[in-house]
Design a protein around this motif. Structure first.
Motif, mmCIF file in Angstrom:
data_model
loop_
_atom_site.group_PDB
_atom_site.id
_atom_site.type_symbol
_atom_site.label_atom_id
_atom_site.label_comp_id
_atom_site.label_asym_id
_atom_site.label_seq_id
_atom_site.Cartn_x
_atom_site.Cartn_y
_atom_site.Cartn_z
ATOM 1 N N LEU A 144 31.412 45.149 52.344
ATOM 2 C CA LEU A 144 31.869 44.053 51.509
ATOM 3 C C LEU A 144 33.402 43.927 51.695
ATOM 4 N N GLN A 145 33.996 43.342 52.126
ATOM 5 C CA GLN A 145 35.126 42.301 52.253
ATOM 6 C C GLN A 145 36.165 41.392 51.728
ATOM 7 N N PHE A 146 37.085 41.587 51.530
ATOM 8 C CA PHE A 146 37.481 39.724 51.082
ATOM 9 C C PHE A 146 38.374 39.451 52.571
ATOM 10 N N THR A 147 38.573 38.266 52.405
ATOM 11 C CA THR A 147 39.745 37.330 52.617
ATOM 12 C C THR A 147 41.125 37.696 52.072
ATOM 13 N N GLN A 148 42.097 37.767 52.611
ATOM 14 C CA GLN A 148 43.332 37.231 51.217
ATOM 15 C C GLN A 148 43.367 36.423 50.301
ATOM 16 N N GLU A 149 42.626 34.730 51.062
ATOM 17 C CA GLU A 149 42.236 34.236 49.909
ATOM 18 C C GLU A 149 41.795 34.361 49.446
ATOM 19 N N ALA A 150 40.418 35.060 49.214
ATOM 20 C CA ALA A 150 39.790 35.419 48.177
ATOM 21 C C ALA A 150 40.267 36.202 47.012
ATOM 22 N N LEU A 151 40.861 37.650 47.559
ATOM 23 C CA LEU A 151 42.132 38.476 46.865
ATOM 24 C C LEU A 151 43.072 37.673 45.940
ATOM 25 N N ASP A 152 43.659 36.358 46.295
ATOM 26 C CA ASP A 152 44.699 35.194 46.143
ATOM 27 C C ASP A 152 44.308 34.992 44.818
ATOM 28 N N LEU A 169 41.292 35.641 43.045
ATOM 29 C CA LEU A 169 41.380 36.924 42.169
ATOM 30 C C LEU A 169 42.459 36.748 40.515
ATOM 31 N N ASP A 170 43.178 36.906 41.824
ATOM 32 C CA ASP A 170 44.963 37.517 41.160
ATOM 33 C C ASP A 170 45.035 35.764 40.741
ATOM 34 N N ARG A 171 45.027 34.571 41.061
ATOM 35 C CA ARG A 171 45.612 33.787 40.403
ATOM 36 C C ARG A 171 43.963 33.486 39.249
#
Length: 99
Positions: free
Chosen positions: A5-13, A15-17
């Motif tokens: 499983l990996q996350f794009t930076q957009e997906a991590l952003d 989650l933060d949002r």
């Protein structure tokens, strides 16, 4: 077969949002929502093809519905190959679209 499983930076952003949105309302709620999302996407390491297809022409892009409270979240992901699932975006079900 187990997928990585990996996350794009957009997906991590995303989650933060989502966390930052809930944080001023209730820190425990923000923590529970984040945990619910993380637990749900971990299931994709074993069963990525069980999620719904938003586009019938692209069988490798899927959406995972994540129940939480009276609604929940939606994780958009792609099955990259025989070993990798990439989380592309995460949104609340009441949001208009992915960011």
């Amino acid at each position: 077969m187990s997928f990585r499983l990996q996350f794009t930076q957009e997906a991590l952003d995303d989650l933060d949002r989502n966390y930052d949105y809930l944080l001023p309302l209730d820190i425990a709620l923000a923590e529970r929502a984040t945990l619910a999302i993380r637990k749900a996407v971990i299931a994709l390491t074993d069963f990525p093809f069980s999620a719904r297809k938003p586009d019938p022409d692209n069988p490798f892009q899927r959406e995972l519905l994540i129940p939480f409270g009276s609604s929940g979240y939606v994780a958009l992901f792609e099955i990259e190959d025989d070993h990798t699932v990439t989380i592309l975006a995460v949104r609340h079900q009441r949001e208009d679209d992915y960011h």
